[in-house]
Motif scaffolding. Structure first.
Motif, PDB file in Angstrom:
ATOM      1  N   SER A  25       0.825  -1.213   0.000  1.00 35.06           N
ATOM      2  CA  SER A  25       0.000   0.000   0.000  1.00 35.06           C
ATOM      3  C   SER A  25       0.856   1.260   0.000  1.00 35.06           C
ATOM      4  O   SER A  25       0.490   2.265  -0.623  1.00 35.06           O
ATOM      5  CB  SER A  25      -0.948   0.003   1.202  1.00 35.06           C
ATOM      6  N   ASP A  46      -8.326  -1.394  -5.176  1.00 37.73           N
ATOM      7  CA  ASP A  46      -7.876  -2.019  -3.944  1.00 37.73           C
ATOM      8  C   ASP A  46      -8.577  -3.366  -3.768  1.00 37.73           C
ATOM      9  O   ASP A  46      -9.754  -3.425  -3.406  1.00 37.73           O
ATOM     10  CB  ASP A  46      -8.190  -1.090  -2.759  1.00 37.73           C
ATOM     11  N   ASP A  48      -7.516  -5.692  -1.647  1.00 40.69           N
ATOM     12  CA  ASP A  48      -7.226  -6.201  -0.303  1.00 40.69           C
ATOM     13  C   ASP A  48      -8.444  -5.997   0.597  1.00 40.69           C
ATOM     14  O   ASP A  48      -8.994  -4.895   0.667  1.00 40.69           O
ATOM     15  CB  ASP A  48      -6.019  -5.469   0.287  1.00 40.69           C
ATOM     16  N   GLN A  50      -8.623  -5.718   3.692  1.00 39.68           N
ATOM     17  CA  GLN A  50      -8.360  -4.731   4.733  1.00 39.68           C
ATOM     18  C   GLN A  50      -8.563  -3.299   4.233  1.00 39.68           C
ATOM     19  O   GLN A  50      -8.714  -2.380   5.031  1.00 39.68           O
ATOM     20  CB  GLN A  50      -6.933  -4.898   5.268  1.00 39.68           C
ATOM     21  N   GLN A  51      -8.542  -3.126   2.916  1.00 42.52           N
ATOM     22  CA  GLN A  51      -8.821  -1.834   2.268  1.00 42.52           C
ATOM     23  C   GLN A  51      -7.934  -0.707   2.809  1.00 42.52           C
ATOM     24  O   GLN A  51      -8.386   0.423   2.992  1.00 42.52           O
ATOM     25  CB  GLN A  51     -10.298  -1.477   2.417  1.00 42.52           C
ATOM     26  N   THR A  52      -6.675  -1.020   3.036  1.00 41.47           N
ATOM     27  CA  THR A  52      -5.740  -0.009   3.522  1.00 41.47           C
ATOM     28  C   THR A  52      -5.605   1.144   2.536  1.00 41.47           C
ATOM     29  O   THR A  52      -5.619   2.320   2.920  1.00 41.47           O
ATOM     30  CB  THR A  52      -4.354  -0.640   3.772  1.00 41.47           C
ATOM     31  N   LYS A  55      -8.929   3.243   2.426  1.00 39.49           N
ATOM     32  CA  LYS A  55      -9.080   4.113   3.594  1.00 39.49           C
ATOM     33  C   LYS A  55      -8.141   5.309   3.492  1.00 39.49           C
ATOM     34  O   LYS A  55      -8.518   6.428   3.875  1.00 39.49           O
ATOM     35  CB  LYS A  55      -8.806   3.313   4.872  1.00 39.49           C
ATOM     36  N   TRP A  56      -6.928   5.066   2.992  1.00 40.14           N
ATOM     37  CA  TRP A  56      -6.005   6.183   2.769  1.00 40.14           C
ATOM     38  C   TRP A  56      -6.597   7.165   1.769  1.00 40.14           C
ATOM     39  O   TRP A  56      -6.535   8.380   1.952  1.00 40.14           O
ATOM     40  CB  TRP A  56      -4.666   5.653   2.259  1.00 40.14           C
ATOM     41  N   HIS A 188       5.147   6.970   7.380  1.00 37.82           N
ATOM     42  CA  HIS A 188       3.718   6.763   7.590  1.00 37.82           C
ATOM     43  C   HIS A 188       3.007   7.988   8.179  1.00 37.82           C
ATOM     44  O   HIS A 188       1.774   8.011   8.228  1.00 37.82           O
ATOM     45  CB  HIS A 188       3.494   5.562   8.521  1.00 37.82           C
ATOM     46  N   SER A 191       0.410   9.765   5.946  1.00 33.04           N
ATOM     47  CA  SER A 191      -0.754   8.960   5.584  1.00 33.04           C
ATOM     48  C   SER A 191      -1.939   9.202   6.506  1.00 33.04           C
ATOM     49  O   SER A 191      -3.075   8.872   6.162  1.00 33.04           O
ATOM     50  CB  SER A 191      -0.396   7.469   5.590  1.00 33.04           C
TER      51      SER A 191
END
Length: 222
Positions: A25, A46, A48, A50-52, A55-56, A188, A191
């Motif tokens: 990500s 996306d 995944d 977890q949808q990292t 969400k970002w 990070h 983010s």
């Protein structure tokens, strides 16, 4: 045909790794911002759960409401079970970045389909023995299948004795991007607001991401 490249779909990059925590990500969002800052129209898919990345993107959209000068990077969540339908969303974009879950072995048909549709597959890997043991066979399999793929070393520290050894092992397994992402404590922090190091012109650590973007752009002919 799934893998057919057209003017409507633009270029596509698949980010895939069998190892969790490899930085998929992080790489995806920096590539999205790089493309937008270059005047291109990027799009993120996306896959995944977890949808990292999603969400970002939502945090970035909220930030852009107050500061619209930050480049737009639209992102949508998608399901690997419906990867064919998800690919149709690429139409009208110059570059699509596809982020995937680490459990690639459980989704090989979908990953293969996305690989066929991609102009380049990037495989992030941390410089540890665990990552080498997981990523080495994966990059080898991708290249044996005829996919254009490359490992991107993440959280790399050239001063450690293990760096050269781990990098050498991966080079023997397949292509490796000439620029690695160094170990950065503040990578990070941006983010939190949906931003990246690239959104700050004087940010520490911006150079590697600029170099990786140059490498990627050359590889896909964009």
């Amino acid at each position: 045909m799934v893998g057919k490249k057209t003017r409507e779909t633009g270029r596509t990059i698949l980010i895939s790794s069998p190892k969790g925590g490899s930085g998929k990500s992080v790489l995806a969002r920096h590539l999205l911002v790089s493309a937008a800052q270059a005047g291109l129209k990027p799009f993120g898919l996306d896959f995944d759960r977890q949808q990292t990345l999603t969400k970002w993107g939502a945090r970035r959209d909220k930030t852009r409401e107050a500061f619209p000068d930050f480049a737009a990077t639209p992102i949508e969540a998608a399901e690997l079970q419906n990867w064919r339908g998800a690919l149709q969303r690429r139409n009208g974009y110059d570059l699509t970045i596809m982020d995937t879950p680490p459990s690639v072995e459980d989704h090989l048909p979908a990953i293969d389909g996305l690989g066929v549709a991609a102009d380049l597959i990037l495989v992030p890997a941390v410089c540890t023995q665990d990552d080498v043991e997981a990523v080495g066979p994966w990059i080898r399999m991708l290249t044996e299948k005829g996919f254009r793929a490359a490992v991107v070393l993440n959280r790399a520290n050239r001063r450690t004795s293990s760096f050269a050894r781990m990098r050498g092992a991966l080079i023997k397994a397949g292509p490796v991007c000439p620029t690695e992402i160094p170990q950065l404590e503040d990578i990070h922090v941006p983010s939190i607001k949906g931003l990246t190091l690239l959104d700050y012109s004087k940010s520490r650590g911006i150079a590697p991401f600029e170099e990786i973007w140059t490498y990627v752009r050359r590889e896909i002919g964009l």
